[in-house]
Design a protein around this motif. Structure first.
Motif, PDB file in Angstrom:
ATOM      1  N   TYR A   1       0.862  -1.189   0.000  1.00 31.78           N
ATOM      2  CA  TYR A   1       0.000   0.000   0.000  1.00 31.78           C
ATOM      3  C   TYR A   1       0.892   1.230   0.000  1.00 31.78           C
ATOM      4  N   GLN A   2       0.812   2.033  -1.051  1.00 30.50           N
ATOM      5  CA  GLN A   2       1.632   3.240  -1.147  1.00 30.50           C
ATOM      6  C   GLN A   2       1.016   4.377  -0.351  1.00 30.50           C
ATOM      7  N   ILE A   3       1.831   4.982   0.506  1.00 33.33           N
ATOM      8  CA  ILE A   3       1.420   6.130   1.308  1.00 33.33           C
ATOM      9  C   ILE A   3       2.158   7.372   0.830  1.00 33.33           C
ATOM     10  N   TYR A   4       1.393   8.384   0.498  1.00 32.21           N
ATOM     11  CA  TYR A   4       1.958   9.685   0.128  1.00 32.21           C
ATOM     12  C   TYR A   4       1.889  10.550   1.384  1.00 32.21           C
ATOM     13  N   PRO A   5       2.997  10.719   2.115  1.00 35.07           N
ATOM     14  CA  PRO A   5       2.937  11.230   3.492  1.00 35.07           C
ATOM     15  C   PRO A   5       2.183  12.535   3.680  1.00 35.07           C
TER      16      PRO A   5
ATOM     17  N   TYR B   1      -2.550   2.205  -4.256  1.00 40.16           N
ATOM     18  CA  TYR B   1      -2.252   3.603  -3.924  1.00 40.16           C
ATOM     19  C   TYR B   1      -3.311   4.137  -2.982  1.00 40.16           C
ATOM     20  N   GLN B   2      -2.870   4.815  -1.948  1.00 43.33           N
ATOM     21  CA  GLN B   2      -3.785   5.306  -0.921  1.00 43.33           C
ATOM     22  C   GLN B   2      -5.001   5.987  -1.540  1.00 43.33           C
ATOM     23  N   GLY B   3      -6.165   5.659  -1.002  1.00 43.75           N
ATOM     24  CA  GLY B   3      -7.409   6.266  -1.452  1.00 43.75           C
ATOM     25  C   GLY B   3      -8.142   5.478  -2.505  1.00 43.75           C
TER      26      GLY B   3
ATOM     27  N   LEU C   1      -2.294  -0.097 -10.622  1.00 41.38           N
ATOM     28  CA  LEU C   1      -3.311   0.638 -11.369  1.00 41.38           C
ATOM     29  C   LEU C   1      -3.247   2.144 -11.139  1.00 41.38           C
ATOM     30  N   SER C   2      -2.765   2.562  -9.993  1.00 42.26           N
ATOM     31  CA  SER C   2      -2.680   3.993  -9.683  1.00 42.26           C
ATOM     32  C   SER C   2      -1.437   4.243  -8.838  1.00 42.26           C
ATOM     33  N   ASN C   3      -0.903   5.458  -8.929  1.00 43.64           N
ATOM     34  CA  ASN C   3       0.162   5.883  -8.027  1.00 43.64           C
ATOM     35  C   ASN C   3       0.193   7.409  -7.965  1.00 43.64           C
ATOM     36  N   HIS C   4       1.203   7.955  -7.317  1.00 43.56           N
ATOM     37  CA  HIS C   4       1.269   9.388  -7.056  1.00 43.56           C
ATOM     38  C   HIS C   4       1.613  10.206  -8.295  1.00 43.56           C
ATOM     39  N   ASP C   5       1.937   9.558  -9.404  1.00 44.56           N
ATOM     40  CA  ASP C   5       2.298  10.268 -10.635  1.00 44.56           C
ATOM     41  C   ASP C   5       1.252  10.124 -11.733  1.00 44.56           C
ATOM     42  N   ALA C   6       0.176   9.395 -11.483  1.00 42.58           N
ATOM     43  CA  ALA C   6      -0.767   9.059 -12.555  1.00 42.58           C
ATOM     44  C   ALA C   6      -2.197   9.431 -12.168  1.00 42.58           C
ATOM     45  N   MET C   7      -3.002   9.704 -13.182  1.00 40.34           N
ATOM     46  CA  MET C   7      -4.422   9.915 -12.938  1.00 40.34           C
ATOM     47  C   MET C   7      -5.011   8.663 -12.283  1.00 40.34           C
ATOM     48  N   ARG C   8      -5.835   8.852 -11.274  1.00 41.14           N
ATOM     49  CA  ARG C   8      -6.448   7.711 -10.593  1.00 41.14           C
ATOM     50  C   ARG C   8      -7.237   6.865 -11.593  1.00 41.14           C
TER      51      ARG C   8
ATOM     52  N   TRP D   1       4.592   1.349   1.426  1.00 43.11           N
ATOM     53  CA  TRP D   1       5.675   2.056   0.737  1.00 43.11           C
ATOM     54  C   TRP D   1       5.443   3.537   0.977  1.00 43.11           C
ATOM     55  N   LEU D   2       6.451   4.200   1.544  1.00 41.92           N
ATOM     56  CA  LEU D   2       6.370   5.613   1.867  1.00 41.92           C
ATOM     57  C   LEU D   2       7.064   6.440   0.802  1.00 41.92           C
ATOM     58  N   SER D   3       6.345   7.382   0.219  1.00 50.43           N
ATOM     59  CA  SER D   3       6.975   8.364  -0.650  1.00 50.43           C
ATOM     60  C   SER D   3       7.857   9.277   0.195  1.00 50.43           C
ATOM     61  N   PRO D   4       8.715  10.116  -0.421  1.00 51.14           N
ATOM     62  CA  PRO D   4       9.769  10.817   0.331  1.00 51.14           C
ATOM     63  C   PRO D   4       9.259  11.674   1.488  1.00 51.14           C
ATOM     64  N   PHE D   5      10.024  11.625   2.575  1.00 49.83           N
ATOM     65  CA  PHE D   5       9.758  12.439   3.761  1.00 49.83           C
ATOM     66  C   PHE D   5      11.036  13.113   4.249  1.00 49.83           C
ATOM     67  N   TYR D   6      12.052  13.176   3.395  1.00 49.49           N
ATOM     68  CA  TYR D   6      13.367  13.686   3.776  1.00 49.49           C
ATOM     69  C   TYR D   6      13.399  15.222   3.813  1.00 49.49           C
ATOM     70  N   PRO D   7      14.384  15.802   4.517  1.00 50.31           N
ATOM     71  CA  PRO D   7      14.555  17.261   4.459  1.00 50.31           C
ATOM     72  C   PRO D   7      14.652  17.750   3.018  1.00 50.31           C
ATOM     73  N   SER D   8      13.874  18.789   2.708  1.00 51.19           N
ATOM     74  CA  SER D   8      13.727  19.219   1.320  1.00 51.19           C
ATOM     75  C   SER D   8      13.043  20.577   1.277  1.00 51.19           C
ATOM     76  N   PRO D   9      13.381  21.412   0.288  1.00 44.67           N
ATOM     77  CA  PRO D   9      12.612  22.648   0.076  1.00 44.67           C
ATOM     78  C   PRO D   9      11.206  22.387  -0.441  1.00 44.67           C
ATOM     79  N   GLN D  10      10.905  21.137  -0.815  1.00 40.81           N
ATOM     80  CA  GLN D  10       9.583  20.724  -1.286  1.00 40.81           C
ATOM     81  C   GLN D  10       9.203  21.396  -2.606  1.00 40.81           C
ATOM     82  N   ILE D  11      10.181  21.710  -3.428  1.00 46.67           N
ATOM     83  CA  ILE D  11       9.880  22.250  -4.752  1.00 46.67           C
ATOM     84  C   ILE D  11       9.187  21.182  -5.596  1.00 46.67           C
ATOM     85  N   ASP D  12       9.640  19.939  -5.434  1.00 43.43           N
ATOM     86  CA  ASP D  12       9.046  18.807  -6.150  1.00 43.43           C
ATOM     87  C   ASP D  12       8.531  17.788  -5.143  1.00 43.43           C
TER      88      ASP D  12
END
Length: 521
Positions: free
Chosen positions: A12-16, A365-367, A326-333, A49-60
């Protein structure tokens, strides 16, 4: 020999930033994830599966990393990561985290040092700085295009250019530099020491490059968008899938395998040809690679069948097992990809049930377990750097609705609105609204995952049956699977119905419906 946990796992992918908010600032965090892990475990999945949670300016959204061993204050602290790992393991969930080795943030100490040090310096050699072309060096070193649009090179004040295959705030690393390789081996060790079970490697095919122009036939333009960059008319990709990249992953495989227990690496690797993908799945490299054929298929029995057959044929010469998504954080649900309204939801559930019957591992993918659609984000709220004035990827990243009848739907404490707006129409799609509600998408997912475990569907062959062109039917041992992509009902084969993606079925499978059946032979 026992089957490795990852070979047949449902992850199960989690987008934090969009899962759950513990501190009420409108952005999801690690403590929020920990507080809601019971929901994930109750679904019946094997890993997160956790998408990134690292220190970041969060531009992307955190893929622009400043410190791959830390936690951004937006998401908490290292102690929160430890708490999440502990809770997940207590619930029997493995934990996979994202690793982003292709590039760093432009705010990374290495890149700031490189800018200050100037041309020819050892610090600058950690990245891909080059002199420009033309009489005054004012033309980019190559004709490459960024995935996010525009040139893949940006010029700095001293006249040199640096490569960024994604946003200009994400400079590409030089993977021929010993310090780069050593640093990422250290990153792997730090997270393995904390108890992580696996790593999803972002842009795994992109680390090494051949710095020359891309050959493009007349009348076409260079394009590095992963959705189209492998168009057979533009097969020259010096920026992707360089053969030397495999040496990196053999080194990582040896490191990960040196830790007690079962750990895994999964590649996000886009390749021109199936044989190229198999190169990442050698016994001494990745355990898995993401398979995007199912995600890219339209609602079509023919396209779904082609996705299944081509995937199995690609992997047959390897020791690897398939992955399906079937779905992820980069694709249309996928609910929205299949149309509108009730029909789209019916199709989404049918595709999911069919996918869960296939051999190998599945990624959710979550949701999607709530039947969430893709959301049209108003221009004033769009944040994705890839949007370019359109909807970008924000629409699949809208924070989850947990409870209540209006935003923020229990996403966090109080009434603070989340970082992306939730549709007011989601009141019937919350976790609370769907729990214990017969026929809800949430209860359907729970039932489907329980049926998958009960019938041990991770392994085994796929034997297709002779059916009309708009229907898919196959056997997995005693289990039969029928997916009706047509517009008229199709006869139900002999056997006892295990589960249907829609209403109960009798003699026929309705359109936009999948069914599992168990037979005696």
């Amino acid at each position: 020999m026992d089957t490795p946990w990852w070979r047949e796992a449902v992850t199960y992918q989690i987008y934090p930033r969009s899962f759950a908010d513990a501190d009420g600032d409108g952005t999801g965090d690690l403590a929020g994830i920990t507080s809601r892990l019971d929901h994930v475990a109750d679904l019946g999945v094997d890993a997160i599966w956790l998408s990134p949670f690292y220190p970041s300016p969060q531009i992307d959204y955190g893929y622009d990393v400043v410190d791959a061993s830390g936690v951004d204050p937006t998401f908490g602290a290292l102690s929160d990561a430890d708490g999440l790992l502990t809770k997940a393991h207590e619930l029997g969930l493995k934990v996979i985290i994202d690793l982003i080795p292709n590039h760093t943030s432009s705010a990374h100490p290495w890149f700031l040092e490189a800018l200050a040090a100037g041309p020819g310096s050892p610090a600058r050699d950690r990245y891909l700085f080059r002199d420009g072309r033309g009489p005054h060096g004012d033309e980019p070193p190559t004709n490459w295009r960024s995935v996010f649009g525009g040139a893949a090179w940006t010029r700095v004040e001293d006249g040199q250019w640096y490569l960024h295959m994604f946003d200009k705030e994400e400079p590409d690393l030089n993977w021929r530099h010993a310090e780069v390789a050593a640093e990422f081996r250290s990153v792997l060790r730090r997270w393995l020491d904390r108890g992580v079970d696996g790593f999803r490697v972002d842009v795994a095919h992109g680390l090494l490059k051949a710095l020359r122009d891309q050959y493009v036939p007349a009348g076409r333009s260079p394009n590095s968008d992963p959705a189209v960059m492998y168009d057979i008319a533009v097969e020259d990709d010096p920026m992707w899938d360089h053969p030397d990249v495999h040496e990196v992953y053999r080194s990582w495989h040896d490191l990960v395998a040196s830790y007690p227990g079962e750990h895994m690496l999964i590649a996000e690797a886009w390749t021109q040809h199936p044989a190229d993908l198999r190169g990442y799945l050698r016994i001494d490299e990745f355990e898995q690679a993401f398979n995007f054929r199912w995600l890219q298929a339209h609602w079509s029995a023919r396209e779904f069948t082609t996705a299944i057959v081509s995937t199995l044929d690609t992997l047959r010469p390897t020791r690897a097992w398939p992955t399906w998504v079937l779905s992820n954080h980069d694709a249309m649900r996928h609910r929205t990809r299949y149309g509108d309204g009730a029909q789209a939801l019916a199709r989404a559930r049918a595709a999911t049930l069919t996918m869960l019957a296939l051999p190998g591992a599945a990624y959710l993918y979550q949701g999607e377990e709530l039947g969430l659609p893709h959301v049209e984000i108003p221009p004033e709220h769009q944040q994705d750097p890839w949007a370019e004035g359109g909807n970008g990827r924000d629409g699949c990243r809208v924070p989850l609705p947990w409870s209540g009848d209006a935003p923020p739907f229990g996403f966090g404490p109080g009434e603070s609105q989340p970082w992306l707006p939730q549709p007011a129409q989601w009141a019937d799609l919350t976790v609370a609204a769907q729990t214990d509600r017969p026929g809800s998408t949430l209860e359907f997912y729970r039932s489907a995952l329980a049926a998958r475990r009960r019938h041990a569907l991770g392994g085994g062959d796929v034997n297709f049956l002779d059916v009309p062109d708009d229907v898919i039917a196959f056997r997995r041992g005693r289990l039969g699977v029928v997916l009706n992509c047509g517009v008229t009902p199709t006869p139900l084969p002999p056997g006892d119905v295990v589960i249907s993606s829609g209403d109960e079925v009798a003699d026929e499978v309705p359109p936009d419906t999948a069914v599992w059946l168990l037979s005696d032979d």
